[in-house]
Design an enzyme around this catalytic site. Structure first.
Site, PDB file in Angstrom:
ATOM      1  N   GLU A  51      -0.072  39.260 -11.380  1.00  0.00           N
ATOM      2  CA  GLU A  51      -1.492  38.941 -11.318  1.00  0.00           C
ATOM      3  C   GLU A  51      -2.340  40.209 -11.381  1.00  0.00           C
ATOM      4  O   GLU A  51      -2.090  41.158 -10.640  1.00  0.00           O
ATOM      5  CB  GLU A  51      -1.746  38.181 -10.012  1.00  0.00           C
ATOM      6  CG  GLU A  51      -3.066  37.492  -9.905  1.00  0.00           C
ATOM      7  CD  GLU A  51      -3.197  36.765  -8.573  1.00  0.00           C
ATOM      8  OE1 GLU A  51      -4.343  36.486  -8.188  1.00  0.00           O
ATOM      9  OE2 GLU A  51      -2.166  36.498  -7.919  1.00  0.00           O
ATOM     10  N   ASP A 108      -2.132  29.678   1.049  1.00  0.00           N
ATOM     11  CA  ASP A 108      -1.506  30.005   2.332  1.00  0.00           C
ATOM     12  C   ASP A 108      -2.477  30.619   3.333  1.00  0.00           C
ATOM     13  O   ASP A 108      -2.057  31.092   4.386  1.00  0.00           O
ATOM     14  CB  ASP A 108      -0.319  30.953   2.123  1.00  0.00           C
ATOM     15  CG  ASP A 108      -0.742  32.313   1.589  1.00  0.00           C
ATOM     16  OD1 ASP A 108      -1.872  32.432   1.066  1.00  0.00           O
ATOM     17  OD2 ASP A 108       0.054  33.275   1.672  1.00  0.00           O
ATOM     18  N   CYS A 110      -6.607  31.506  -3.321  1.00  0.00           N
ATOM     19  CA  CYS A 110      -7.520  31.384  -2.193  1.00  0.00           C
ATOM     20  C   CYS A 110      -7.780  32.752  -1.591  1.00  0.00           C
ATOM     21  O   CYS A 110      -7.080  33.728  -1.877  1.00  0.00           O
ATOM     22  CB  CYS A 110      -6.939  30.461  -1.123  1.00  0.00           C
ATOM     23  SG  CYS A 110      -5.504  31.166  -0.238  1.00  0.00           S
ATOM     24  N   ASP A 115      -1.286  28.940  -4.531  1.00  0.00           N
ATOM     25  CA  ASP A 115      -1.359  29.970  -3.492  1.00  0.00           C
ATOM     26  C   ASP A 115      -2.462  29.579  -2.520  1.00  0.00           C
ATOM     27  O   ASP A 115      -3.603  30.028  -2.618  1.00  0.00           O
ATOM     28  CB  ASP A 115      -1.638  31.335  -4.133  1.00  0.00           C
ATOM     29  CG  ASP A 115      -1.801  32.447  -3.095  1.00  0.00           C
ATOM     30  OD1 ASP A 115      -1.257  32.298  -1.982  1.00  0.00           O
ATOM     31  OD2 ASP A 115      -2.477  33.442  -3.396  1.00  0.00           O
ATOM     32  N   ASP A 129      -7.158  37.423 -12.617  1.00  0.00           N
ATOM     33  CA  ASP A 129      -7.845  37.026 -11.387  1.00  0.00           C
ATOM     34  C   ASP A 129      -9.255  37.603 -11.411  1.00  0.00           C
ATOM     35  O   ASP A 129     -10.213  36.922 -11.740  1.00  0.00           O
ATOM     36  CB  ASP A 129      -7.073  37.487 -10.156  1.00  0.00           C
ATOM     37  CG  ASP A 129      -7.742  37.017  -8.851  1.00  0.00           C
ATOM     38  OD1 ASP A 129      -8.771  36.321  -8.917  1.00  0.00           O
ATOM     39  OD2 ASP A 129      -7.234  37.343  -7.768  1.00  0.00           O
ATOM     40  N   LYS A 189     -10.106  30.254  -8.323  1.00  0.00           N
ATOM     41  CA  LYS A 189     -10.453  30.248  -6.905  1.00  0.00           C
ATOM     42  C   LYS A 189     -11.845  29.658  -6.749  1.00  0.00           C
ATOM     43  O   LYS A 189     -12.767  30.010  -7.491  1.00  0.00           O
ATOM     44  CB  LYS A 189     -10.433  31.665  -6.330  1.00  0.00           C
ATOM     45  CG  LYS A 189      -9.075  32.335  -6.297  1.00  0.00           C
ATOM     46  CD  LYS A 189      -9.191  33.755  -5.760  1.00  0.00           C
ATOM     47  CE  LYS A 189      -7.845  34.460  -5.721  1.00  0.00           C
ATOM     48  NZ  LYS A 189      -7.974  35.885  -5.313  1.00  0.00           N
ATOM     49  N   ASP A 218       0.914  40.424  -7.079  1.00  0.00           N
ATOM     50  CA  ASP A 218      -0.520  40.652  -7.255  1.00  0.00           C
ATOM     51  C   ASP A 218      -0.800  42.137  -7.070  1.00  0.00           C
ATOM     52  O   ASP A 218      -0.678  42.671  -5.968  1.00  0.00           O
ATOM     53  CB  ASP A 218      -1.322  39.833  -6.244  1.00  0.00           C
ATOM     54  CG  ASP A 218      -2.822  39.904  -6.487  1.00  0.00           C
ATOM     55  OD1 ASP A 218      -3.245  40.589  -7.448  1.00  0.00           O
ATOM     56  OD2 ASP A 218      -3.579  39.273  -5.719  1.00  0.00           O
ATOM     57  N   LYS A 270       2.034  41.559  -2.588  1.00  0.00           N
ATOM     58  CA  LYS A 270       0.908  42.447  -2.850  1.00  0.00           C
ATOM     59  C   LYS A 270       1.424  43.851  -3.167  1.00  0.00           C
ATOM     60  O   LYS A 270       2.155  44.445  -2.365  1.00  0.00           O
ATOM     61  CB  LYS A 270      -0.022  42.508  -1.639  1.00  0.00           C
ATOM     62  CG  LYS A 270      -0.780  41.217  -1.359  1.00  0.00           C
ATOM     63  CD  LYS A 270      -1.846  40.972  -2.404  1.00  0.00           C
ATOM     64  CE  LYS A 270      -2.726  39.779  -2.024  1.00  0.00           C
ATOM     65  NZ  LYS A 270      -3.810  39.569  -3.020  1.00  0.00           N
ATOM     66  N   THR A 307       2.205  34.955   1.264  1.00  0.00           N
ATOM     67  CA  THR A 307       1.873  36.321   0.872  1.00  0.00           C
ATOM     68  C   THR A 307       2.532  37.368   1.749  1.00  0.00           C
ATOM     69  O   THR A 307       2.515  37.264   2.983  1.00  0.00           O
ATOM     70  CB  THR A 307       0.347  36.519   0.907  1.00  0.00           C
ATOM     71  OG1 THR A 307      -0.267  35.558   0.039  1.00  0.00           O
ATOM     72  CG2 THR A 307      -0.029  37.929   0.457  1.00  0.00           C
ATOM     73  N   LYS A 330       4.423  35.597  -2.682  1.00  0.00           N
ATOM     74  CA  LYS A 330       3.449  36.386  -3.440  1.00  0.00           C
ATOM     75  C   LYS A 330       3.419  37.782  -2.844  1.00  0.00           C
ATOM     76  O   LYS A 330       3.102  37.952  -1.663  1.00  0.00           O
ATOM     77  CB  LYS A 330       2.062  35.747  -3.381  1.00  0.00           C
ATOM     78  CG  LYS A 330       0.992  36.556  -4.104  1.00  0.00           C
ATOM     79  CD  LYS A 330      -0.321  35.796  -4.150  1.00  0.00           C
ATOM     80  CE  LYS A 330      -1.428  36.628  -4.737  1.00  0.00           C
ATOM     81  NZ  LYS A 330      -2.681  35.854  -4.906  1.00  0.00           N
TER      82      LYS A 330
END
Length: 331
Positions: free
Chosen positions: A205, A302, A278, A300, A228, A250, A179, A154, A129, A152
């Site tokens: 996402e 991490d 996660c 994902d 999500d 998740k 995301d 953000k 991320t 990933k």
């Protein structure tokens, strides 16, 4: 005839420093606050870790109290099937569900996947991320991670087109997933989706707020969109197919591995691609999700890589390759 030794449930709050800060559209944090449930019986111990999430009205203190309220039922022999009826989906049930599974596996002398009739997990590639920031800061962070095969990113609303362009310039070879954490709006949805498509992003996402995502059904999506915050357990899958192409499963949302495995099967039957996600947490929280990773297009997991340190005996990470847990950690 000798009766079985009684079970005991212990619960604790743990705090794990994050390496730097972890920033998304809803804010930044510098530590991961987790709740750990430990179920012991006859010298054996099962553990589960969860992360209470304020977005869903959860706090560490309330999660601790909810788990402590289960002590009598756990001592009386409550199993995972009963747990699904007694506690609602969420972080608290996740910690207890995973602790009970860990204890079951140890009591049976089997790995948890054999106990559940699932294939043994294999090493898999996890996303890494990149926190939300200015285009320049995100490009610098991306450059340091550019050798990782899956990143990933953000995002957070205004300026996301510049952010994703800067990230792509800094990592020309990595697969990118994005995301937005509910930060976009119907009037900029198509603009930002196009910006992500132009940058070669594979998946976006949760671009719109949960409950306000009808616009996703009204446009032609240029890239896959993953739910999500809009999806939690099997009960929330119905009706999402017109809006989403994938779902992020998740354990803290589903309330544990028991429901998560059933949800993954149901989602695939409905034609969704699977992402396994996660919260920022230790390897104890990631370990059960490794069973789900075998069904996932996107992994994902991490969380431990974002911490200043992981717990002892944590998962093995070789770059972005994460290996299944040893029995001493979980399962």
């Amino acid at each position: 005839m000798t009766s079985s030794p009684s079970r005991k449930l212990a619960v604790s709050i743990e705090r794990w420093p994050i390496a730097g800060a972890f920033t998304i559209s809803r804010g930044a944090k510098t530590e991961a606050v987790t709740v750990v449930a430990t179920v012991s019986q006859g010298g054996l111990i099962g553990r589960g870790e969860c992360v209470p999430y304020p977005r869903y009205g959860e706090t560490p203190e309330a999660t601790l109290a909810a788990l402590e309220a289960m002590q009598e039922l756990v001592a009386g022999g409550m199993d995972r099937t009963s747990l699904q009826r007694v506690m609602p989906a969420g972080a608290a049930r996740n910690a207890l569900d995973c602790a009970l599974l860990d204890l079951e596996a140890k009591s049976a002398g089997q790995r948890v996947w054999s106990l559940l009739g699932r294939p043994a997990p294999r090493p898999c590639t996890t996303a890494f991320t990149i926190s939300l920031g200015t285009p320049e800061a995100m490009a610098a962070a991306t450059a340091r991670a550019a050798r990782r095969p899956l990143l990933k990113i953000k995002l957070g609303g205004d300026g996301d087109d510049a952010r994703i362009a800067a990230v792509r310039k800094a990592a020309r070879e990595s697969e990118l997933i994005v995301d937005a954490n509910e930060a976009w709006a119907p009037d900029n949805l198509e603009f930002y989706l196009a910006a992500c498509a132009n940058a070669g992003v594979t998946l976006v996402e949760q671009p719109l707020p949960a409950g306000k995502d009808d616009a996703l059904a009204d446009i032609k999506r240029p890239i896959a969109v993953c739910a999500d915050e809009s999806v939690h357990d099997r009960g929330s899958l119905q009706g999402l197919r017109a809006r989403y192409d994938a779902v992020n499963i998740k354990l803290d949302k589903t309330g544990g591995l028991t429901e998560a495995l059933a949800m993954a099967d149901a989602a695939q039957a409905l034609g969704f691609e699977i992402m396994i996600g996660c919260m920022v947490a230790t390897s104890l929280a990631m370990a059960p999700a490794m069973l789900l990773a075998q069904q996932a297009r996107f992994v994902d997991l991490d969380g431990p890589l974002l911490l200043a340190r992981d717990r002892d005996g944590g998962l093995r990470y070789d770059g972005s390759l994460v290996y299944p847990p040893e029995a001493a950690l979980w399962g």
